[in-house]
Design a protein around this motif. Structure first.
Motif, PDB file in Angstrom:
ATOM      1  N   CYS A   1       0.757  -1.095  -0.134  1.00 21.68           N
ATOM      2  CA  CYS A   1       0.090   0.000   0.132  1.00 21.68           C
ATOM      3  C   CYS A   1       0.865   1.388   0.002  1.00 21.68           C
ATOM      4  CB  CYS A   1      -1.021   0.246   1.327  1.00 21.68           C
ATOM      5  SG  CYS A   1      -2.145  -1.134   1.285  1.00 21.68           S
ATOM      6  N   GLN A   2       2.341   1.098   0.156  1.00 20.49           N
ATOM      7  CA  GLN A   2       2.986   2.431   0.033  1.00 20.49           C
ATOM      8  C   GLN A   2       3.138   3.093  -1.239  1.00 20.49           C
ATOM      9  OE1 GLN A   2       4.399   3.285   2.588  1.00 20.49           O
ATOM     10  NE2 GLN A   2       5.041   1.351   4.123  1.00 20.49           N
ATOM     11  N   ILE A   3       2.858   4.665  -0.971  1.00 22.82           N
ATOM     12  CA  ILE A   3       2.824   5.487  -2.165  1.00 22.82           C
ATOM     13  C   ILE A   3       4.221   5.381  -2.708  1.00 22.82           C
ATOM     14  CG2 ILE A   3       2.702   7.666  -3.100  1.00 22.82           C
ATOM     15  CD1 ILE A   3       0.908   8.318  -0.543  1.00 22.82           C
ATOM     16  N   THR A   4       4.396   4.831  -4.098  1.00 19.31           N
ATOM     17  CA  THR A   4       5.534   4.715  -4.743  1.00 19.31           C
ATOM     18  C   THR A   4       5.604   5.447  -5.959  1.00 19.31           C
ATOM     19  OG1 THR A   4       4.706   2.640  -5.887  1.00 19.31           O
ATOM     20  CG2 THR A   4       6.093   2.761  -3.765  1.00 19.31           C
ATOM     21  N   GLY A   5       6.735   5.969  -6.732  1.00 15.20           N
ATOM     22  CA  GLY A   5       6.797   6.675  -7.865  1.00 15.20           C
ATOM     23  C   GLY A   5       6.250   7.914  -8.079  1.00 15.20           C
ATOM     24  N   ILE A   6       6.355   8.550  -6.833  1.00 14.86           N
ATOM     25  CA  ILE A   6       5.955  10.122  -6.926  1.00 14.86           C
ATOM     26  C   ILE A   6       6.551  10.769  -5.584  1.00 14.86           C
ATOM     27  CG2 ILE A   6       3.789   9.554  -5.486  1.00 14.86           C
ATOM     28  CD1 ILE A   6       2.716  11.974  -7.034  1.00 14.86           C
ATOM     29  N   ASP A   7       6.949  11.751  -5.599  1.00 15.91           N
ATOM     30  CA  ASP A   7       7.649  12.690  -4.468  1.00 15.91           C
ATOM     31  C   ASP A   7       6.515  13.064  -3.651  1.00 15.91           C
ATOM     32  OD1 ASP A   7       8.889  14.280  -2.720  1.00 15.91           O
ATOM     33  OD2 ASP A   7       9.863  15.408  -4.421  1.00 15.91           O
ATOM     34  N   LEU A   8       6.460  12.663  -2.261  1.00 19.02           N
ATOM     35  CA  LEU A   8       5.317  13.036  -1.419  1.00 19.02           C
ATOM     36  C   LEU A   8       5.515  14.220  -1.255  1.00 19.02           C
ATOM     37  CD1 LEU A   8       5.862  10.129   1.412  1.00 19.02           C
ATOM     38  CD2 LEU A   8       4.326  10.195  -0.684  1.00 19.02           C
ATOM     39  N   SER A   9       6.656  15.268  -1.190  1.00 15.66           N
ATOM     40  CA  SER A   9       6.362  16.653  -1.162  1.00 15.66           C
ATOM     41  C   SER A   9       5.581  17.276  -2.149  1.00 15.66           C
ATOM     42  CB  SER A   9       7.874  17.260  -0.968  1.00 15.66           C
ATOM     43  OG  SER A   9       8.530  16.914  -2.400  1.00 15.66           O
TER      44      SER A   9
ATOM     45  N   THR B   1      -1.228  18.473   1.032  1.00 15.28           N
ATOM     46  CA  THR B   1      -1.900  18.016   2.318  1.00 15.28           C
ATOM     47  C   THR B   1      -3.092  17.476   2.453  1.00 15.28           C
ATOM     48  OG1 THR B   1      -0.584  19.716   3.723  1.00 15.28           O
ATOM     49  CG2 THR B   1      -2.183  18.307   4.943  1.00 15.28           C
ATOM     50  N   GLU B   2      -4.080  17.990   1.662  1.00 14.03           N
ATOM     51  CA  GLU B   2      -5.322  17.480   1.373  1.00 14.03           C
ATOM     52  C   GLU B   2      -5.484  16.145   0.533  1.00 14.03           C
ATOM     53  OE1 GLU B   2      -9.534  18.799  -0.846  1.00 14.03           O
ATOM     54  OE2 GLU B   2      -8.723  20.120   0.902  1.00 14.03           O
ATOM     55  N   GLU B   3      -4.493  16.212  -0.426  1.00 15.82           N
ATOM     56  CA  GLU B   3      -4.557  15.002  -1.398  1.00 15.82           C
ATOM     57  C   GLU B   3      -4.093  13.664  -0.285  1.00 15.82           C
ATOM     58  OE1 GLU B   3      -3.073  15.756  -5.784  1.00 15.82           O
ATOM     59  OE2 GLU B   3      -1.815  16.954  -4.368  1.00 15.82           O
ATOM     60  N   LEU B   4      -3.013  14.039   0.566  1.00 16.98           N
ATOM     61  CA  LEU B   4      -2.302  12.908   1.393  1.00 16.98           C
ATOM     62  C   LEU B   4      -3.643  12.533   2.243  1.00 16.98           C
ATOM     63  CD1 LEU B   4       0.949  14.628   2.338  1.00 16.98           C
ATOM     64  CD2 LEU B   4       0.862  12.293   0.959  1.00 16.98           C
ATOM     65  N   LEU B   5      -4.455  13.237   2.943  1.00 16.18           N
ATOM     66  CA  LEU B   5      -5.472  13.019   3.526  1.00 16.18           C
ATOM     67  C   LEU B   5      -6.443  12.015   2.850  1.00 16.18           C
ATOM     68  CD1 LEU B   5      -7.241  12.875   6.087  1.00 16.18           C
ATOM     69  CD2 LEU B   5      -8.230  15.015   5.394  1.00 16.18           C
ATOM     70  N   LEU B   6      -6.939  12.458   1.718  1.00 17.57           N
ATOM     71  CA  LEU B   6      -7.730  11.549   0.800  1.00 17.57           C
ATOM     72  C   LEU B   6      -7.430  10.475   0.289  1.00 17.57           C
ATOM     73  CD1 LEU B   6      -9.117  14.422  -1.628  1.00 17.57           C
ATOM     74  CD2 LEU B   6     -10.300  13.346   0.514  1.00 17.57           C
ATOM     75  N   ILE B   7      -5.861  10.234   0.039  1.00 15.13           N
ATOM     76  CA  ILE B   7      -5.375   8.937  -0.076  1.00 15.13           C
ATOM     77  C   ILE B   7      -5.276   8.089   1.064  1.00 15.13           C
ATOM     78  CG2 ILE B   7      -3.123   7.967  -0.724  1.00 15.13           C
ATOM     79  CD1 ILE B   7      -2.506  10.257  -2.541  1.00 15.13           C
ATOM     80  N   THR B   8      -4.910   8.732   2.189  1.00 17.89           N
ATOM     81  CA  THR B   8      -5.079   7.856   3.290  1.00 17.89           C
ATOM     82  C   THR B   8      -6.416   7.198   3.516  1.00 17.89           C
ATOM     83  OG1 THR B   8      -3.361   9.199   4.393  1.00 17.89           O
ATOM     84  CG2 THR B   8      -4.724   8.002   5.920  1.00 17.89           C
ATOM     85  N   MET B   9      -7.700   8.135   3.405  1.00 11.19           N
ATOM     86  CA  MET B   9      -9.009   7.787   3.246  1.00 11.19           C
ATOM     87  C   MET B   9      -9.350   6.575   2.590  1.00 11.19           C
ATOM     88  SD  MET B   9     -10.598  11.610   3.813  1.00 11.19           S
ATOM     89  CE  MET B   9     -12.164  11.034   4.012  1.00 11.19           C
TER      90      MET B   9
ATOM     91  N   GLU C   1       3.646  11.387   6.082  1.00 14.88           N
ATOM     92  CA  GLU C   1       3.818  12.594   5.467  1.00 14.88           C
ATOM     93  C   GLU C   1       2.951  13.527   6.103  1.00 14.88           C
ATOM     94  OE1 GLU C   1       5.528  15.734   3.122  1.00 14.88           O
ATOM     95  OE2 GLU C   1       6.441  13.750   4.031  1.00 14.88           O
ATOM     96  N   PHE C   2       1.573  13.179   6.018  1.00 12.34           N
ATOM     97  CA  PHE C   2       0.441  14.000   6.343  1.00 12.34           C
ATOM     98  C   PHE C   2       0.480  14.570   7.658  1.00 12.34           C
ATOM     99  CE2 PHE C   2      -3.521  14.439   8.620  1.00 12.34           C
ATOM    100  CZ  PHE C   2      -4.282  15.135   7.826  1.00 12.34           C
TER     101      PHE C   2
END
Length: 242
Positions: free
Chosen positions: A49-57, A61-69, A99-100
């Motif tokens: 489930c780890q995010i790969t292939g994209i720089d987390l930075s 912040t909202e995208e990170l939350l929606l992905i987590t959800m 990161e979030f």
């Protein structure tokens, strides 16, 4: 709960989940895919489930939350006695959530997403499976919101406004108690108690012995019911008086 049983619960919950538009990253390996079916342990699936292939930075912040959800394990907290511990296990080591949590505007993103949601939309859902998955997702957001580190990103004035808005959402959820259940009341009361503590106000300590309230305050265990009822009443009073 045994890991094999937990995997089954996670798969069923994810298959019954209602969809939500995702930002720039989605989970390529998730329940229902050959990739997921080939994995045999919770640890393997967490790693997948780890995010790969994209720089987390580069993710907001909202995208990170929606992905987590939309994390395949996000709703699995329901399989644990303590929903707090269940969510911590579900998201353990997930780089998107880590990161979030680092973002100074994490609480603002939570409020923007959570308070823009209309919980009455459950009336339009076709079956109990979709309703259940929907309620578990948003209660999961509340569990994230209860983190003291995130609550402390708000000023005292912001906390007062936050509680008023949280109470409005609680009133809507209570109209659909058969969907959101007792854990919904419990989570809202838990957040209220956390915010009161952050402002130097102790509610439960004045009414109950430590052994009675410790399971609730430390683990969000809803037994016995008296502390929960008191907090909900105090929450109503607080909003009326502020």
């Amino acid at each position: 709960m045994k890991k094999a049983s937990l995997c089954l619960v996670i798969t069923l919950l994810s298959l019954g989940a209602s969809g939500q538009a995702l930002p720039r990253w989605n989970y390529p390996c998730k329940p229902g895919t050959p990739c997921w079916n080939a994995l045999t342990s919770v640890a393997e699936r967490q790693n997948a489930c780890q995010i790969t292939g994209i720089d987390l930075s580069t993710l907001s912040t909202e995208e990170l939350l929606l992905i987590t959800m939309e994390h395949p394990f996000f709703r699995s907290y329901v399989a644990h006695d303590s929903p707090l511990e269940g969510l911590a296990f579900a998201l353990e080591g997930f780089n998107g959530f880590l990161e979030f949590q680092k973002r100074p505007e994490a609480m603002k993103a939570l409020c923007d997403v959570y308070f823009s949601e209309d919980f009455s939309k459950v009336e339009t859902m076709p079956d109990s499976a979709e309703m259940g998955a929907y309620s578990l997702k948003w209660i999961g957001v509340e569990l994230i919101m209860s983190d003291e580190r995130l609550l402390n990103q708000m000023s005292s004035l912001e906390k007062v406004d936050f509680l008023k808005r949280l109470h409005l959402q609680l009133l809507v959820k209570q109209r659909y108690r058969d969907v959101f259940g007792g854990i919904s009341d419990g989570t809202s009361a838990y957040i209220f108690d956390k915010v009161m503590h952050s402002m130097g106000i102790e509610i439960l300590e004045d009414e109950f012995e430590p052994d009675t309230i410790r399971p609730f305050q430390n683990r969000l265990i809803l037994r016995p019911a008296e502390p929960l009822a008191l907090l909900l009443n105090k929450f109503d009073e607080y909003v009326k008086n502020n």
